[in-house]
Design a protein around this motif. Structure first.
Motif, PDB file in Angstrom:
ATOM      1  N   LEU A  62      -1.293  -1.825  -0.576  1.00  0.00           N
ATOM      2  CA  LEU A  62      -0.406  -2.321   0.777  1.00  0.00           C
ATOM      3  C   LEU A  62      -0.685  -2.000   2.067  1.00  0.00           C
ATOM      4  O   LEU A  62      -0.357  -2.639   3.015  1.00  0.00           O
ATOM      5  CB  LEU A  62       0.735  -2.610   0.405  1.00  0.00           C
ATOM      6  CG  LEU A  62       0.966  -3.510  -0.962  1.00  0.00           C
ATOM      7  CD1 LEU A  62       2.584  -2.807  -1.604  1.00  0.00           C
ATOM      8  CD2 LEU A  62       1.018  -4.928  -0.940  1.00  0.00           C
ATOM      9  N   THR A  63      -0.903  -0.459   2.034  1.00  0.00           N
ATOM     10  CA  THR A  63      -1.133   0.297   2.848  1.00  0.00           C
ATOM     11  C   THR A  63      -2.378  -0.294   3.908  1.00  0.00           C
ATOM     12  O   THR A  63      -2.274  -0.345   5.032  1.00  0.00           O
ATOM     13  CB  THR A  63      -1.062   1.546   3.072  1.00  0.00           C
ATOM     14  OG1 THR A  63      -0.253   1.903   2.510  1.00  0.00           O
ATOM     15  CG2 THR A  63      -1.406   2.769   4.346  1.00  0.00           C
ATOM     16  N   ASN A  64      -3.506  -0.255   3.499  1.00  0.00           N
ATOM     17  CA  ASN A  64      -4.378  -0.562   4.097  1.00  0.00           C
ATOM     18  C   ASN A  64      -4.328  -2.103   4.794  1.00  0.00           C
ATOM     19  O   ASN A  64      -5.144  -2.461   5.474  1.00  0.00           O
ATOM     20  CB  ASN A  64      -5.882  -0.380   3.217  1.00  0.00           C
ATOM     21  CG  ASN A  64      -6.241   0.720   2.457  1.00  0.00           C
ATOM     22  OD1 ASN A  64      -5.960   1.883   3.568  1.00  0.00           O
ATOM     23  ND2 ASN A  64      -6.747   1.147   0.963  1.00  0.00           N
ATOM     24  N   SER A  65      -3.698  -3.627   3.625  1.00  0.00           N
ATOM     25  CA  SER A  65      -3.518  -4.683   4.564  1.00  0.00           C
ATOM     26  C   SER A  65      -2.760  -4.491   5.840  1.00  0.00           C
ATOM     27  O   SER A  65      -2.976  -5.130   6.621  1.00  0.00           O
ATOM     28  CB  SER A  65      -2.821  -5.773   3.489  1.00  0.00           C
ATOM     29  OG  SER A  65      -2.362  -6.457   3.411  1.00  0.00           O
ATOM     30  N   ASN A  66      -1.640  -3.873   5.917  1.00  0.00           N
ATOM     31  CA  ASN A  66      -1.052  -3.757   6.783  1.00  0.00           C
ATOM     32  C   ASN A  66      -1.681  -3.013   7.697  1.00  0.00           C
ATOM     33  O   ASN A  66      -1.417  -3.380   9.120  1.00  0.00           O
ATOM     34  CB  ASN A  66       0.065  -2.796   6.502  1.00  0.00           C
ATOM     35  CG  ASN A  66       1.392  -3.413   5.852  1.00  0.00           C
ATOM     36  OD1 ASN A  66       0.902  -4.214   5.485  1.00  0.00           O
ATOM     37  ND2 ASN A  66       1.922  -2.411   5.019  1.00  0.00           N
ATOM     38  N   LEU A  69      -3.524  -5.765   8.728  1.00  0.00           N
ATOM     39  CA  LEU A  69      -3.265  -6.484   9.779  1.00  0.00           C
ATOM     40  C   LEU A  69      -3.059  -6.152  11.075  1.00  0.00           C
ATOM     41  O   LEU A  69      -3.104  -7.318  12.269  1.00  0.00           O
ATOM     42  CB  LEU A  69      -1.615  -7.076   8.975  1.00  0.00           C
ATOM     43  CG  LEU A  69      -0.296  -7.675   9.855  1.00  0.00           C
ATOM     44  CD1 LEU A  69      -1.512  -9.293   9.692  1.00  0.00           C
ATOM     45  CD2 LEU A  69       0.677  -8.029   9.084  1.00  0.00           C
ATOM     46  N   GLU A  70      -2.786  -4.965  11.683  1.00  0.00           N
ATOM     47  CA  GLU A  70      -2.289  -4.310  12.577  1.00  0.00           C
ATOM     48  C   GLU A  70      -3.725  -4.710  13.315  1.00  0.00           C
ATOM     49  O   GLU A  70      -3.742  -5.002  14.913  1.00  0.00           O
ATOM     50  CB  GLU A  70      -1.773  -2.855  12.307  1.00  0.00           C
ATOM     51  CG  GLU A  70      -1.205  -2.665  12.313  1.00  0.00           C
ATOM     52  CD  GLU A  70      -0.381  -1.820  12.331  1.00  0.00           C
ATOM     53  OE1 GLU A  70      -0.580  -0.311  12.368  1.00  0.00           O
ATOM     54  OE2 GLU A  70       0.794  -1.179  11.656  1.00  0.00           O
ATOM     55  N   ASN A  73      -4.166  -8.164  14.648  1.00  0.00           N
ATOM     56  CA  ASN A  73      -3.063  -8.615  15.953  1.00  0.00           C
ATOM     57  C   ASN A  73      -3.657  -7.974  16.789  1.00  0.00           C
ATOM     58  O   ASN A  73      -3.634  -8.433  18.014  1.00  0.00           O
ATOM     59  CB  ASN A  73      -1.711  -8.052  15.097  1.00  0.00           C
ATOM     60  CG  ASN A  73      -1.067  -8.914  14.193  1.00  0.00           C
ATOM     61  OD1 ASN A  73      -1.324 -10.246  14.052  1.00  0.00           O
ATOM     62  ND2 ASN A  73       0.048  -8.477  13.022  1.00  0.00           N
TER      63      ASN A  73
END
Length: 204
Positions: A62-66, A69-70, A73
């Motif tokens: 989940l951390t790597n996914s966030n 995503l950053e 963006n």
């Protein structure tokens, strides 16, 4: 990361249990339940450690996914800036085109006069070449563009190299930005590449 392999319990009569009555009080039996099947291969035990490892991997994913995503963006934001600059450059280009049309009309008239004057000069003295306001006896022809340079150079633009020589190129450079196409060797598809300046790079 090592992948953990889980195994099922293998053997015969795996559903069989041995019940030994230890004590009976009224309708209540106190018994001892034991496994009565024959084990051929032990199963992987499901412990708190195994489940905690699962939870840790899920949290890391989940951390790597966030983080991804950053970065996406940020890349989208940088692309928007490039697109805005491209639109501005297009607007300037259109203005320059309009000005060039007006200048071309004036240049056509000037060209006619200059051509007539040149004919008079060359009839008497031949052609003269000036560089930095000084008359020179020889010059390099490769500093000028001629019709034959278009041969075998389809879909390319003419640019000048560091020595001032005119050469064909597949890269369009606008200031510090470079635009060019690249073919994926695996898919055979062509993609448009926009190369940004170092200070505007998306990733380290």
């Amino acid at each position: 990361m090592e992948e953990k392999v889980f195994k099922n319990l293998e053997g015969t009569n795996l559903n069989r249990r041995k019940i030994t009555i230890l004590k009976q009080t009224g309708n209540v039996l106190e018994v001892n339940v034991e496994f009565a099947g024959e084990v051929g291969s032990e199963a992987t035990p499901i412990t708190a450690e195994v489940m905690n490892n699962f939870q840790t991997k899920i949290n890391n994913a989940l951390t790597n996914s966030n983080v991804a995503l950053e970065k996406f963006n940020k890349a989208e934001e940088d692309f928007t800036k490039v697109e805005e600059k491209s639109d501005k450059a297009l607007e300037i280009s259109r203005t320059a085109e309009e000005n060039s049309i007006s200048a071309n009309t004036k240049a056509t008239n000037a060209e006619s006069l200059a051509s007539e004057a040149l004919n008079h000069v060359t009839e008497k003295q031949g052609s003269k070449i000036f560089e930095n306001d000084e008359l020179i006896s020889t010059f390099n022809a490769d500093k000028k563009l001629n019709a034959t340079q278009g041969e075998n150079n389809a879909n390319k633009i003419m640019v000048t190299d560091e020595s001032g020589k005119i050469i064909p190129s597949s890269i369009l450079q606008i200031g510090e930005y470079k635009l060019y196409s690249k073919i994926n060797n695996e898919t055979g598809k062509s993609s448009l590449i926009i190369e940004l300046p170092a200070e505007e790079a998306i990733y380290e």
